[in-house]
Motif scaffolding. Structure first.
Motif, PDB file in Angstrom:
ATOM      1  N   LEU A   9      14.114  15.245  30.808  1.00 36.17           N
ATOM      2  CA  LEU A   9      12.993  16.105  31.180  1.00 36.17           C
ATOM      3  C   LEU A   9      11.972  16.184  30.043  1.00 36.17           C
ATOM      4  O   LEU A   9      10.761  16.123  30.284  1.00 36.17           O
ATOM      5  CB  LEU A   9      13.509  17.501  31.533  1.00 36.17           C
ATOM      6  N   SER A  10      12.449  16.301  28.801  1.00 37.38           N
ATOM      7  CA  SER A  10      11.528  16.347  27.650  1.00 37.38           C
ATOM      8  C   SER A  10      10.684  15.080  27.585  1.00 37.38           C
ATOM      9  O   SER A  10       9.460  15.145  27.399  1.00 37.38           O
ATOM     10  CB  SER A  10      12.313  16.512  26.351  1.00 37.38           C
TER      11      SER A  10
ATOM     12  N   LEU B  96      16.585  27.114  15.201  1.00 38.96           N
ATOM     13  CA  LEU B  96      17.925  26.667  15.588  1.00 38.96           C
ATOM     14  C   LEU B  96      17.888  25.883  16.893  1.00 38.96           C
ATOM     15  O   LEU B  96      18.600  24.888  17.047  1.00 38.96           O
ATOM     16  CB  LEU B  96      18.857  27.873  15.737  1.00 38.96           C
ATOM     17  N   TYR B  97      17.064  26.322  17.847  1.00 36.29           N
ATOM     18  CA  TYR B  97      16.934  25.578  19.101  1.00 36.29           C
ATOM     19  C   TYR B  97      16.394  24.172  18.834  1.00 36.29           C
ATOM     20  O   TYR B  97      16.751  23.221  19.526  1.00 36.29           O
ATOM     21  CB  TYR B  97      15.983  26.307  20.054  1.00 36.29           C
ATOM     22  N   ARG B  98      15.523  24.052  17.835  1.00 38.80           N
ATOM     23  CA  ARG B  98      14.959  22.746  17.508  1.00 38.80           C
ATOM     24  C   ARG B  98      16.013  21.844  16.865  1.00 38.80           C
ATOM     25  O   ARG B  98      16.064  20.634  17.141  1.00 38.80           O
ATOM     26  CB  ARG B  98      13.769  22.922  16.564  1.00 38.80           C
ATOM     27  N   ILE B  99      16.870  22.423  16.028  1.00 33.23           N
ATOM     28  CA  ILE B  99      17.881  21.640  15.314  1.00 33.23           C
ATOM     29  C   ILE B  99      19.046  21.266  16.230  1.00 33.23           C
ATOM     30  O   ILE B  99      19.505  20.128  16.255  1.00 33.23           O
ATOM     31  CB  ILE B  99      18.395  22.434  14.090  1.00 33.23           C
ATOM     32  N   SER B 100      19.540  22.253  16.977  1.00 34.64           N
ATOM     33  CA  SER B 100      20.699  22.064  17.846  1.00 34.64           C
ATOM     34  C   SER B 100      20.268  22.329  19.284  1.00 34.64           C
ATOM     35  O   SER B 100      19.892  23.452  19.621  1.00 34.64           O
ATOM     36  CB  SER B 100      21.825  23.025  17.430  1.00 34.64           C
TER      37      SER B 100
ATOM     38  N   GLU C 296       2.281  14.487  29.998  1.00 37.76           N
ATOM     39  CA  GLU C 296       1.240  15.158  29.229  1.00 37.76           C
ATOM     40  C   GLU C 296       0.362  14.141  28.495  1.00 37.76           C
ATOM     41  O   GLU C 296      -0.864  14.250  28.481  1.00 37.76           O
ATOM     42  CB  GLU C 296       1.879  16.122  28.232  1.00 37.76           C
ATOM     43  N   ALA C 297       1.012  13.129  27.900  1.00 40.44           N
ATOM     44  CA  ALA C 297       0.248  12.101  27.189  1.00 40.44           C
ATOM     45  C   ALA C 297      -0.652  11.329  28.154  1.00 40.44           C
ATOM     46  O   ALA C 297      -1.796  10.989  27.822  1.00 40.44           O
ATOM     47  CB  ALA C 297       1.197  11.139  26.479  1.00 40.44           C
TER      48      ALA C 297
ATOM     49  N   MET D 189      11.967  19.372  24.043  1.00 37.47           N
ATOM     50  CA  MET D 189      11.210  19.040  22.849  1.00 37.47           C
ATOM     51  C   MET D 189       9.964  18.239  23.209  1.00 37.47           C
ATOM     52  O   MET D 189       9.948  17.474  24.173  1.00 37.47           O
ATOM     53  CB  MET D 189      12.066  18.230  21.881  1.00 37.47           C
ATOM     54  N   ARG D 190       8.931  18.435  22.430  1.00 38.86           N
ATOM     55  CA  ARG D 190       7.721  17.603  22.480  1.00 38.86           C
ATOM     56  C   ARG D 190       7.545  17.044  21.089  1.00 38.86           C
ATOM     57  O   ARG D 190       7.094  17.742  20.194  1.00 38.86           O
ATOM     58  CB  ARG D 190       6.514  18.443  22.910  1.00 38.86           C
TER      59      ARG D 190
END
Length: 758
Positions: free
Chosen positions: A322-323, A225-229, A330-331, A288-289
C-alpha cells in the motif's frame, strides 16, 4: 489514535487554524518526553532475553505468563542455549552472524512445555535480544498459509488507481485476514494531525471514518518508533507488564532499547487511551512515503485478541505494498501536474520574450499567470507600479504585502496559506488574500510577482475535543488521556487552500526565467521561443518513436540471433557463428545508444530539485558500486575530502558517475590505473575534478569532447556512445555552472565541472 463508543456531535468552535494541541500544558509535555523506547518491561504473552554476544550469556530477562514454559528457571548468567528448551538449539546456531544491523529475524517455532513459541531475535546497542512469543494452537504454521490472501490483494491493487478505493481495499483485506473488529487507514497532514480516510468494521466498534485526531495523540517519539519499526501489536489493553531484570543493561549501563522488540511494553498513558476508547486490543502498521511516516493502518478489537505472527507478517506486506502504491500514485499525480504547469510556463515564457518588457508579457497572459499557481488573483509589482489581474486586494494592500516581504530575509519564493499568521493586519484582506505566493524578481529592488487565494472556511470534525488531549491524573503520577471521543467540530477560518509543491516549484521556475532569461536575453528569447516550441514537440515525438519503435526491434534482433546460434550454431561455419556474434554485439550497442540518447533528451526537460548533497558519501557509494566491475584490475584511488554542494542529487550523481566511468575506461591499459577525485572552492563556485592517468587526448580537439556523439578515440579501442560527457555538460549548465577538460595524449586527462555556490 483510536475510536470511541460516543457518536454525538458537539457544537462547532471557530478557530483561525487547527489548534496546536501538543504544546498545551505540563501533561501534554510529559507525554512528549516519555522514553517509550526503553519501557523496562514487556507484554506478558512471551519472554525476552538480553544476551551478551561475546560469551552468549543472558544478562537481562523478562518472563511473562505466556513465556513461563519456554524459559527454564532463572536464566540470568546462564548460556542462552541452557536457558531455553533443547529444541531451540538448532534455531540458535550461528545466531550472531545471521542478524542484520536493524530489524527482527524470525528464527522459527520451538516447543516450550505444552506450548509452541515463535523465536525471534534482533540487535540492540551491542546486545542480542531474543524473544519468545506464545503461539496459538490454531494459527498458521508459516507465511505460505496466508500468502493466498496476500496474493489476492496484490492482484486487485494493480487495478486500482484511486486513493480512496485503494485504502478501502487495504482496510478490508487487513480486517479479513486478522478478524479484528475495526481497521482504519489514518493519514497524517503537514502538522502531524491525522484523518481517518478509510475504514472497515463490524458493529462492535463505532465508525471513525472522516474524523480528525490531533498530533498530540501520537507524539513525536511515538511517530519515530512507527518509522523505525513498522508493526506493533497490543494484545490486551489491560495487561500487567513483565519487568526486565535487572532494569539496567550491564553492557551499557542504561535500560535496554526495545525499539525493535515485538513484545515491547507500551506507555501506560496509551493503555489508558485504549481503555477510554473502548478498545481491548490494537495493532498498527506503518505506511511510509520514502523515509517519512505517511500514515498508519490502525486495527482495533473490543476484546483482547492476539494476531498470529505470520498473519502480522502478511499485514506488514500489505502495508508495504500500500505504501509503494500510494507513493507511485502520488508521484504520478505530481508529475502530471508538473507537465501541465510546464506547458503554461512555456506559453508565458514565449509571450514575455516577445514583449518589450516581461510585465507586458505577463499581463497579456493573465489567464495563464493565474493558472500557473491555481490562483484567483495576481499582481506584478515593479518600478513603483502595481499591475493587478483577477480578484486581488486594493493596490494599497498589495503595497503593504510587498513592504512586509521586503522587510523579511529576501527569499526567492515565499508561500503561505495563512497570511494573517505572519502579518496580523492582513485580516482585512481575507476574502481575497488569505493565502499568498510571491516570487522576488530582483535582488536589489522591491520587484515581485504575487498570487492570491481567498479564505476557505472549512469545518474539521475531531475525534473528541483536541484541546483535552492529556490532563494530570488524579494521583498526579502520569498524564491522563481524554475520556470522550465524541465528534467535536471546529470551524477553521483565515486560511486559504494550501499551495501545492508543483505550484510553488512552477513559480520558482518562472522567477528563474524572468531573472536569467527574460531580463537579460529578451531579444534572443523572442526570436527563439516559437522555434523552441516546435523543437520540443519534435523531440517529444522523437523520444516516443525511439522508446516504442526502436527498442523492440533491437531486442528482437538480439533474441532471434541468440536463438539462431543456440539451435543452428552446430550447422553454421565458424565464420557464420562469428557473424551472429557481431549482429548481437551491434544490436546491444545500438540499444544502449538509444537509451543514452533518450536520457540526454530528457535531461534538458527534467525539473531540478536542489538539496544539500554530501559529495563524500556520493563518491564513496559510486566507488563501492564500481569496484565490483574492476575487481580484476589494479586501480589506485586517490580521493580527497570533497566540498558539499546544493544541487539536484540524481543529476549530480549521474554527472559524477559518467566522469568516473570515463576515467576507469580510458585508464584500462595502465597498471596501476590512478583515479584522483578532488574539489576546490572559490568565492563564486565549487569546482570538482576527476583525473586519470589513461590515454588522454590532444587539446587541439578539446572543443569536441562535450558534444553529442563526439569521440576522440576509435570505438574498437574504447567502447561508448559519445553521450556521457554531453550529459555532464548539460547537467552543469542546468545548475548554472560549467564543464571543461584538460589532457595530453597518453598523459591522462582531467575533467572539471563547477557549480555556483549561491
Amino acid at each position: 489514535m483510536g475510536g470511541t463508543n460516543h457518536t454525538d456531535r458537539e457544537p462547532a468552535r471557530e478557530a483561525a487554524a487547527p489548534p496546536a494541541i501538543a504544546a498545551a500544558g505540563p501533561a501534554a509535555r510529559a507525554c512528549e518526553a516519555e522514553p517509550i523506547h526503553v519501557p523496562g518491561s514487556i507484554q506478558p504473552h512471551g519472554a525476552l532475553l538480553v544476551v551478551d554476544p561475546r560469551d552468549g550469556r543472558v544478562v537481562q530477562a523478562a518472563v511473562g505468563a505466556g513465556g513461563a514454559g519456554a524459559v527454564a528457571g532463572d536464566p540470568l548468567g546462564r548460556p542462552l542455549a541452557e536457558a531455553l528448551p533443547p529444541g531451540a538449539a538448532p534455531l540458535l546456531r550461528d545466531l550472531d552472524s545471521r542478524l542484520p544491523d536493524a530489524g527482527v529475524v524470525h528464527l522459527g517455532l520451538m516447543r516450550g512445555g505444552e506450548a509452541l513459541h515463535h523465536l525471534l531475535a534482533h540487535r540492540s546497542e551491542g546486545a542480542i535480544v531474543v524473544e519468545l512469543e506464545r503461539a496459538l494452537a490454531s494459527e498458521p504454521g508459516s507465511f505460505d498459509d496466508v500468502y493466498p490472501h496476500v496474493r489476492a490483494f496484490l492482484d486487485r491493487v494493480q487495478r486500482v488507481r484511486d486513493v480512496a478505493e485503494l485504502t478501502a481495499l487495504a482496510a478490508r483485506e487487513v480486517r479479513r485476514v486478522t478478524g479484528l473488529d475495526r481497521v482504519l487507514i489514518y493519514r497524517f497532514d503537514a502538522d502531524w494531525n491525522g484523518e481517518v480516510i478509510a475504514e472497515d468494521r463490524n458493529d462492535r466498534l463505532p465508525s471513525y471514518l472522516g474524523l480528525h485526531f490531533p498530533a498530540a495523540d501520537i507524539p513525536a517519539q511515538a511517530r519515530d518508533l512507527y518509522r523505525i519499526s513498522r508493526l506493533r501489536l497490543i494484545a490486551d489493553a489491560g495487561y500487567v507488564p513483565a519487568p526486565i531484570e535487572p532494569p539496567v543493561n550491564p553492557l551499557t549501563g542504561r535500560p535496554i532499547d526495545l525499539a525493535f522488540a515485538v513484545l515491547r511494553s507500551v506507555s501506560p498513558v496509551h493503555l489508558d487511551y485504549m481503555r477510554n476508547m473502548g478498545t481491548g486490543a490494537s495493532m498498527s502498521i506503518s505506511l511510509m512515503r520514502d523515509d517519512r511516516l505517511w500514515g498508519l493502518i490502525s486495527c482495533h478489537n473490543r476484546d483482547p485478541a492476539t494476531v498470529p505472527y505470520h498473519v502480522r507478517t502478511a499485514c506488514d506486506l500489505v502495508g508495504q505494498v500500500l505504501s509503494l502504491q500510494l507513493a507511485a500514485d502520488e508521484a504520478s499525480a505530481v508529475a502530471d501536474r508538473r507537465d501541465a504547469l510546464r506547458m503554461i510556463q512555456n506559453r508565458l515564457l514565449a509571450r514575455m520574450a516577445a514583449a518589450d518588457h516581461y510585465v507586458d508579457g505577463l499581463i497579456a497572459s493573465g489567464d495563464d499567470l493565474l493558472a500557473l499557481a491555481g490562483a484567483g488573483g495576481a499582481a506584478v509589482a515593479t518600478g513603483g507600479t502595481v499591475v493587478r489581474i483577477g480578484a486581488t486586494p486594493p493596490e494599497r494592500d498589495i503595497r503593504a504585502i510587498v513592504a512586509w516581504l521586503s522587510a523579511r530575509e529576501r527569499l526567492d519564493v515565499v508561500a503561505t496559506d495563512s497570511l494573517v499568521a505572519a502579518m496580523p493586519e492582513a485580516g482585512r484582506m481575507k476574502d481575497l488574500a488569505s493565502g499568498v505566493l510571491a516570487i522576488s524578481t530582483s535582488q536589489i529592488h522591491d520587484s515581485y510577482v504575487l498570487w492570491f487565494r481567498p479564505e476557505v472556511i472549512r469545518t474539521v470534525t475531531w475525534g473528541g475535543d483536541p484541546r483535552r488531549h492529556a490532563e494530570p491524573s488524579a494521583d498526579g503520577a502520569r498524564p491522563s488521556p481524554r475520556t470522550s471521543f465524541a465528534a467535536w467540530q471546529e470551524t477553521v477560518r483565515l486560511r486559504a487552500r494550501p499551495w501545492a509543491p508543483p505550484e510553488i516549484d512552477a513559480a520558482g521556475e518562472l522567477r528563474t526565467a524572468i531573472v536569467d532569461i527574460v531580463l537579460r536575453k529578451a531579444e534572443e528569447t523572442a526570436a527563439l521561443s516559437e522555434r523552441l516550441t516546435s523543437i520540443n514537440k519534435e523531440l517529444e515525438a522523437f523520444s516516443y518513436s525511439v522508446s516504442h519503435d526502436l527498442r523492440a526491434p533491437f531486442r528482437h534482433i538480439v533474441g532471434y540471433a541468440q536463438l539462431l546460434k543456440k539451435y543452428e550454431g552446430e550447422r553454421l561455419s565458424e565464420r557464420g557463428n562469428r557473424y551472429i556474434d557481431t549482429i548481437v554485439e551491434s544490436a546491444i550497442s545500438a540499444g544502449t545508444l538509444v537509451d543514452d540518447l533518450l536520457g540526454f533528451s530528457q535531461m534538458g526537460r527534467a525539473t531540478l530539485t536542489p538539496v544539500a548533497v554530501d559529495m563524500d558519501a556520493l563518491v564513496a557509494d559510486l566507488r563501492r558500486r564500481m569496484e565490483a566491475d574492476t575487481h580484476d584490475r589494479n586501480v589506485e584511488w586517490r580521493i580527497e575530502p570533497l566540498a558539499p554542494t546544493r544541487a539536484d542529487p540524481i543529476m549530480l550523481r549521474l554527472a559524477m558517475q559518467n566522469l568516473i566511468d570515463n576515467a576507469l575506461k580510458f585508464s584500462r591499459h595502465r597498471d596501476p590505473a590512478v583515479i584522483e577525485i578532488g574539489s576546490t572552492e572559490t568565492a563564486d563556485e565549487t569546482i570538482y575534478r576527476v583525473r586519470d592517468n589513461g590515454a588522454g587526448f590532444d587539446m587541439a580537439y578539446v572543443g569536441k569532447l562535450f558534444g553529442v556523439f563526439q569521440r576522440l578515440h576509435r570505438v574498437e579501442e574504447f567502447e561508448g556512445t559519445g553521450i556521457g560527457l554531453a550529459n555532464v555538460k548539460r547537467i552543469a549548465e542546468r545548475h548554472g555552472g560549467r564543464a571543461w577538460a584538460e589532457g595530453r595524449v597518453n598523459g591522462g586527462a582531467t575533467f572539471f565541472f563547477a557549480l555556483p555556490r549561491r
